[in-house]
Scaffold this motif. Structure first.
Motif, PDB file in Angstrom:
ATOM      1  N   MET A   1       0.910  -1.197   0.133  1.00  0.00           N
ATOM      2  CA  MET A   1       0.117  -0.024   0.047  1.00  0.00           C
ATOM      3  C   MET A   1       0.918   1.379   0.175  1.00  0.00           C
ATOM      4  O   MET A   1       1.949   1.334   0.740  1.00  0.00           O
TER       5      MET A   1
ATOM      6  N   VAL B   1      -3.547  -2.572 -11.318  1.00  0.00           N
ATOM      7  CA  VAL B   1      -4.478  -2.218 -10.221  1.00  0.00           C
ATOM      8  C   VAL B   1      -5.671  -1.329 -10.547  1.00  0.00           C
ATOM      9  O   VAL B   1      -5.583  -0.694 -11.859  1.00  0.00           O
ATOM     10  N   LYS B   2      -6.580  -1.062  -9.859  1.00  0.00           N
ATOM     11  CA  LYS B   2      -7.883  -0.300 -10.144  1.00  0.00           C
ATOM     12  C   LYS B   2      -7.743   0.925  -9.549  1.00  0.00           C
ATOM     13  O   LYS B   2      -8.247   2.042  -9.959  1.00  0.00           O
ATOM     14  N   THR B   3      -7.095   1.073  -8.577  1.00  0.00           N
ATOM     15  CA  THR B   3      -7.045   2.284  -7.669  1.00  0.00           C
ATOM     16  C   THR B   3      -5.723   2.236  -7.074  1.00  0.00           C
ATOM     17  O   THR B   3      -5.013   1.479  -7.099  1.00  0.00           O
ATOM     18  N   SER B   4      -5.313   3.545  -6.959  1.00  0.00           N
ATOM     19  CA  SER B   4      -3.904   3.971  -6.875  1.00  0.00           C
ATOM     20  C   SER B   4      -3.761   3.456  -5.251  1.00  0.00           C
ATOM     21  O   SER B   4      -2.308   3.066  -4.932  1.00  0.00           O
ATOM     22  N   THR B   5      -4.598   3.255  -4.334  1.00  0.00           N
ATOM     23  CA  THR B   5      -4.450   2.634  -2.999  1.00  0.00           C
ATOM     24  C   THR B   5      -4.129   1.332  -3.142  1.00  0.00           C
ATOM     25  O   THR B   5      -3.697   0.833  -1.919  1.00  0.00           O
ATOM     26  N   ARG B   6      -4.271   0.571  -4.277  1.00  0.00           N
ATOM     27  CA  ARG B   6      -3.888  -0.703  -4.179  1.00  0.00           C
ATOM     28  C   ARG B   6      -2.440  -1.005  -4.754  1.00  0.00           C
ATOM     29  O   ARG B   6      -1.911  -2.374  -4.788  1.00  0.00           O
ATOM     30  N   LEU B   7      -1.770  -0.069  -5.105  1.00  0.00           N
ATOM     31  CA  LEU B   7      -0.277  -0.156  -5.484  1.00  0.00           C
ATOM     32  C   LEU B   7       0.571  -0.630  -4.203  1.00  0.00           C
ATOM     33  O   LEU B   7       0.493  -0.180  -3.186  1.00  0.00           O
ATOM     34  N   SER B   8       1.524  -1.184  -4.773  1.00  0.00           N
ATOM     35  CA  SER B   8       2.921  -1.350  -3.957  1.00  0.00           C
ATOM     36  C   SER B   8       3.461  -0.233  -3.674  1.00  0.00           C
ATOM     37  O   SER B   8       3.440   0.908  -4.727  1.00  0.00           O
TER      38      SER B   8
END
Length: 135
Positions: free
Chosen positions: A1, A33-40
């Protein structure tokens, strides 16, 4: 995250580039990913670098380096490194490398790196190193 600072920067770059929602989502899908909060954290850094390059090329963004945040520019950090070197010369620590100092910082502050320590935490580390040197 990703960190809150990374998310903030991603959204600032999105605004600077005037990316509509569909284009932004297509860019994120390139990172799986679909949202930026799902990125490592690593993928967020890659996305930021990619968006920054595009924004600089478009003339809507200026890359800046935060000089104060570099490790060696902080007087407290310099003091800690000097005290660590003195401890090594005195034979009280085996290694004078950055990895050994980072391990000590982790034990003292819980932070993985000295650059993430607050002024208060650095002060505590300095006092502990001075006391260790006096023993």
């Amino acid at each position: 995250m990703p960190t809150p600072a990374q998310i903030k920067k991603i959204h600032a770059l999105q605004g600077a580039l005037k990316l509509d929602d569909d284009t932004y989502r297509a860019t994120l899908s390139g990172y799986g990913v679909k949202t930026s909060t799902r990125l490592s954290i690593a993928k967020a850094d890659e996305l930021i670098a990619d968006l920054e390059d595009k924004a600089v090329a478009a003339g809507v963004w200026e890359k800046r380096t935060n000089v104060k945040r570099r490790l060696g520019d902080d007087p407290q950090t310099s003091k800690i490194q000097g005290l660590w070197a003195s401890l090594h010369k005195a034979g009280k620590v085996e290694s004078n490398n950055a990895k050994a100092l980072s391990a000590y910082v982790k034990r003292m502050s819980g932070k993985d790196a000295l650059k993430w320590c607050s002024t208060y935490e650095k002060g505590r580390i300095i006092e502990a190193l001075k006391a260790w040197l006096e023993r």
